[in-house]
Design a protein around this motif. Sequence first.
Motif, PDB file in Angstrom:
ATOM      1  N   ILE A   1       0.867  -1.306   0.115  1.00 40.47           N
ATOM      2  CA  ILE A   1      -0.035   0.008   0.093  1.00 40.47           C
ATOM      3  C   ILE A   1       0.800   1.177  -0.155  1.00 40.47           C
ATOM      4  CG2 ILE A   1      -2.158  -0.918   1.055  1.00 40.47           C
ATOM      5  CD1 ILE A   1      -1.243  -0.006   3.543  1.00 40.47           C
ATOM      6  N   LEU A   2       2.171   1.162   0.161  1.00 37.82           N
ATOM      7  CA  LEU A   2       2.872   2.315   0.368  1.00 37.82           C
ATOM      8  C   LEU A   2       3.932   2.216  -0.952  1.00 37.82           C
ATOM      9  CD1 LEU A   2       4.436   2.496   4.035  1.00 37.82           C
ATOM     10  CD2 LEU A   2       2.593   3.859   3.189  1.00 37.82           C
ATOM     11  N   LYS A   3       3.727   3.511  -1.701  1.00 35.42           N
ATOM     12  CA  LYS A   3       4.612   3.570  -3.020  1.00 35.42           C
ATOM     13  C   LYS A   3       5.388   4.840  -3.242  1.00 35.42           C
ATOM     14  CE  LYS A   3       2.584  -0.117  -4.647  1.00 35.42           C
ATOM     15  NZ  LYS A   3       3.228  -1.517  -4.359  1.00 35.42           N
ATOM     16  N   TYR A   4       6.273   4.688  -3.652  1.00 36.31           N
ATOM     17  CA  TYR A   4       7.302   5.968  -3.567  1.00 36.31           C
ATOM     18  C   TYR A   4       7.381   6.213  -5.065  1.00 36.31           C
ATOM     19  CZ  TYR A   4      11.242   8.871  -4.049  1.00 36.31           C
ATOM     20  OH  TYR A   4      12.291   9.956  -4.118  1.00 36.31           O
ATOM     21  N   ASP A   5       6.806   7.636  -5.268  1.00 39.54           N
ATOM     22  CA  ASP A   5       7.032   8.359  -6.625  1.00 39.54           C
ATOM     23  C   ASP A   5       8.071   9.464  -6.846  1.00 39.54           C
ATOM     24  OD1 ASP A   5       6.106   9.680  -8.915  1.00 39.54           O
ATOM     25  OD2 ASP A   5       4.326   9.977  -8.609  1.00 39.54           O
TER      26      ASP A   5
END
Length: 74
Positions: free
Chosen positions: A63-67
């Motif tokens: 559920i955690l993403k880095y953009d």
Amino acid sequence: MGRIMLELDVMMARRHVSLNDLSDKVGIANVNMSKIKNNKVNAIRFSTLAGICEALECEPGDILKYDPNAEAEE
């Protein structure tokens, strides 16, 4: 600098879990879970993240993403 994004709505849809059900399972107010779901928070407690992962049977990385291209909100 990039930004950490929450994809909670995606995981909730995959697991067929409503906002009300998830907030009840995690033990936080519906309005606070809504803010988390809609990326309107700057921080999240590890205990809340653990509760979400337990309720959705997932890992934090689901559920955690880095953009790297997104601008951090001030």
